[in-house]
Design an enzyme around this catalytic site. Structure first.
Site, short mmCIF file in Angstrom:
data_model
loop_
_atom_site.label_atom_id
_atom_site.label_comp_id
_atom_site.label_asym_id
_atom_site.label_seq_id
_atom_site.Cartn_x
_atom_site.Cartn_y
_atom_site.Cartn_z
N LYS A 1 0.84 -1.19 0.00
CA LYS A 1 0.00 0.00 0.00
C LYS A 1 0.89 1.25 0.00
O LYS A 1 1.88 1.32 0.70
CB LYS A 1 -0.89 0.02 1.24
CG LYS A 1 -2.08 -0.91 1.19
CD LYS A 1 -2.94 -0.73 2.43
CE LYS A 1 -4.17 -1.62 2.39
NZ LYS A 1 -4.98 -1.49 3.62
N GLU B 1 -19.76 -7.70 8.73
CA GLU B 1 -20.79 -7.01 9.50
C GLU B 1 -21.80 -7.97 10.12
O GLU B 1 -22.26 -7.75 11.24
CB GLU B 1 -21.51 -6.00 8.60
CG GLU B 1 -20.64 -4.85 8.12
CD GLU B 1 -19.86 -5.17 6.86
OE1 GLU B 1 -19.15 -4.27 6.36
OE2 GLU B 1 -19.96 -6.31 6.37
N ARG C 1 -25.89 -4.32 5.72
CA ARG C 1 -25.44 -5.66 5.37
C ARG C 1 -25.76 -6.68 6.47
O ARG C 1 -25.64 -7.88 6.26
CB ARG C 1 -23.93 -5.64 5.11
CG ARG C 1 -23.48 -4.54 4.18
CD ARG C 1 -22.04 -4.65 3.81
NE ARG C 1 -21.84 -5.59 2.71
CZ ARG C 1 -20.67 -5.98 2.24
NH1 ARG C 1 -19.56 -5.52 2.79
NH2 ARG C 1 -20.59 -6.83 1.24
#
Length: 639
Positions: free
Chosen positions: A292, A378, A406
């Site tokens: 990243k 979730e 979700r």
């Protein structure tokens, strides 16, 4: 396929000579391998420069520059569909697919979206704003292509964090059982699955993806099929040898031909391996390791901070941020969480991969044994909280409004149906600005209000947010506090852990004729309009239980009731008021429900989004003035 206009903010690019010649992936495919390395450098510099001006997601895109180039170089996009999971990493993809000159409009009103969008480009084959969806979508596309008799390679690029989501495993389990040409690229950018890779592993990947290895393995299996003992022995040897040097056993067991891990910044290895894998058939998984923030030192040093950025100084990396007028609602939650945990050792805090975004960094450091980041999961987060509540704990689930969608089944069946003591701190309620429709929290009042046993609260300011969090925590049952992104009106915050009377609103301003019933963030707008109209302003506070006595008193003493909420009108707080008035057959009062319209509002600033919905001062004045001039009986509508 229709494409959205993206003229706003268009600028001449500062692309290098090679990048400036790439308007579509077809141009890219004419380059030589050495030229691809040059292109990667130019693309990375262009991306850094662009995001430094517009803000947006940076670190993830920097990590997939070489991978993006390789995928468009090897595959015939868009005929070979390419799906980016979440889309934070899709900026290089946008630049290479005809949108380079529009990158200056990124995440601005009428400009480019920060996520892939089907109506923005034919190369964005699937809209992705939430994680872990790419493999399911890719599998569906592969099935549809096969049913039409077409041959194409469908590619899904998914990060290692998104791979931990339940949907990803459900899709892998299904895909492995089907004979379809599907390639899953696992972008491992946190080194969370394997150790750093080197030349040996790159060489191994080339060997394992080569025609020679594939033909020998498949031919050997065929030749030994009538010799079960030897066949079993050879099969075990192969799996044990691969298991010793790579983490692919799980994917192989699910029916995928696993290759990797390989260096995701080695352009030649990526191209060679992808070409070999393109020639294979069936489900395949390529594991690449990337960094990243690659190529920009500040982002390499802190990829979390540079995941999403405001405009920043290229030389120093320092972000341009306006001085905060006060603490954000997110910070208010984080402070309350620490204070409440200090008072009650039963408190357990849970987040689905949003520690920083939800303001839980300090809590995670002070109370590590009572802090759980469950990853992008979730559904698990909510049922995990339910299990804690069943055994005497006091769980607090910190979650964005858009992500709680979700876990709706778990919210209903695992928490509310059992009336369990779980507190939901729901951040990013209402419009969220540049992240746009994928991340807006415009539905939670509607989907939470209809659930039995659920208490639903909407703070109008920072101090009330703290009070409501404590109220929900002390309430013996499920409670939800939803608060907006950013700062509030700037009221003083009490250090005490105060509890509000359940289901009771308050009159903030006494006026005549018109009464504004504000639920949450729009109270300050209502107060400004009320001063001009000499109207009553009520801070309703609770969507459920609704303060019915207060609503009745207002209906008896005013000609017009105006409900205000930063939520869709359908099924929201205004609907609760309508339902109550209808149940008591109260027809003497006009009622207008003002909220968000029945459509998704695109990315812009939060104020622009509210203005588009008619929820700013000018919009409210206009709508109420029209209503006061109406001679009709009851008016129930939207802006």
């Amino acid at each position: 396929m229709s494409k959205r206009p993206v003229d706003s903010g268009s600028t001449k690019s500062n692309a290098g000579d090679l990048l400036g010649s790439i308007n579509l992936p077809a141009d890219l495919r004419r380059l030589s391998l050495p030229q691809l390395n040059v292109l990667a450098g130019e693309l990375r510099r262009f991306l850094i420069d662009t995001v430094s001006r517009t803000g947006g997601h940076l670190a993830a895109g920097l990590g997939v520059v070489e991978l993006t180039i390789a995928l468009h170089y090897v595959f015939d996009t868009p005929d070979d569909p390419l799906i980016w999971d979440v889309g934070h990493q899709a900026y290089p993809h946008k630049i290479l697919t005809g949108r380079r000159e529009q990158m200056g409009s990124l995440r601005q009103k009428e400009g480019l979206s920060g996520f892939p969008r089907r109506d923005e480009s034919e190369y964005d084959v699937f809209g992705t704003g939430h994680a872990s969806t790419s493999i399911s979508a890719a599998l569906g596309m592969a099935v549809a292509a096969k049913q039409r008799g077409e041959r194409c390679n469908v590619v899904a690029v998914i990060g290692d964090a998104a791979m931990g989501g339940g949907m990803a495993f459900e899709a892998l389990n299904h895909a492995g059982a089907l004979d379809l040409d599907l390639l899953v690229v696992l972008n491992d950018n946190d080194m969370s699955i394997s150790a750093p890779v080197g030349a040996f592993r790159n060489h191994l990947a080339r060997v394992l993806s080569s025609k020679f290895y594939t033909s020998v393995r498949e031919g050997g299996k065929s030749a030994l099929s009538n010799m079960p003992n030897i066949s079993e022995l050879v099969g075990r040897w192969e799996e044990h040898m691969k298991g010793m040097v790579m983490p692919g056993t799980l994917f192989e067991e699910l029916g995928f031909n696993y290759i990797g891990p390989i260096d995701g910044h080695d352009q030649e290895t990526l191209v060679t391996t992808l070409k070999n894998m393109r020639a294979m058939s069936g489900p395949r998984l390529l594991h690449v390791v990337t960094q990243k923030g690659r190529g920009y030192k500040p982002a390499e040093g802190d990829p979390c901070v540079y995941h999403g950025v405001t405009p920043f100084n290229l030389e120093t990396g320092k972000m341009n941020q306006k001085p905060a007028s006060g603490p954000t609602y997110t910070k208010v939650f984080g402070q309350w969480l620490c204070d409440a945990a200090s008072e009650d050792d039963r408190l357990v805090a849970i987040t689905p991969a949003m520690c920083e975004g939800s303001g839980m960094v300090e809590y995670s450091k002070r109370f590590p044994n009572r802090y759980f980041d469950v990853g992008i999961a979730e559904q698990h987060a909510v049922t995990f909280a339910a299990g804690i509540a069943c055994n005497g704990g006091k769980p607090v689930v910190a979650i964005y409004s858009t992500f709680l969608q979700r876990a709706y089944d778990q919210l209903v069946h695992d928490v509310a149906l059992q009336n369990l003591d779980v507190t939901f701190a729901v951040d990013r309620a209402g419009q969220v600005g540049a992240d746009g429709a994928t991340h807006s929290g415009i539905l939670d009042l509607s989907y939470a209000r209809c659930i039995p046993n659920m208490v639903v609260m909407t703070p109008a300011d920072e101090n009330e947010c703290r009070q409501m969090l404590q109220t929900g925590y002390q309430h013996q049952g499920p409670a939800l506090v939803r608060y907006p992104r950013g700062t509030g009106p700037g009221v003083a915050i009490s250090a005490a852990l105060e509890v509000l009377p359940l289901g009771k609103g308050e009159i903030r301003r006494q006026g005549r004729k018109v009464a504004f019933l504000a639920f949450g963030s729009l109270l300050s707008v209502a107060e400004e309009v009320a001063e001009r109209l000499d109207a009553t302003v009520v801070n309703m506070r609770f969507v459920k239980p609704l303060d019915e006595a207060l609503v009745l008193a207002l209906a008896d003493s005013h000609e017009l009731l105006v409900t205000l909420e930063e939520n869709v009108i359908q099924g929201g707080a205004g609907s609760a008021v309508n339902e109550y008035l209808a149940s008591i057959q109260q027809h003497a009062v006009h009622a207008i429900n003002l909220g968000l319209p029945d459509r998704f509002i695109e990315h812009a600033t939060q104020q622009q989004q509210l203005g588009e919905a008619g929820l700013d001062v000018a919009g409210l004045l206009r709508t109420v003035s029209l209503a006061l001039g109406s001679n009709e009986g009851q008016i129930i509508g939207s802006v």
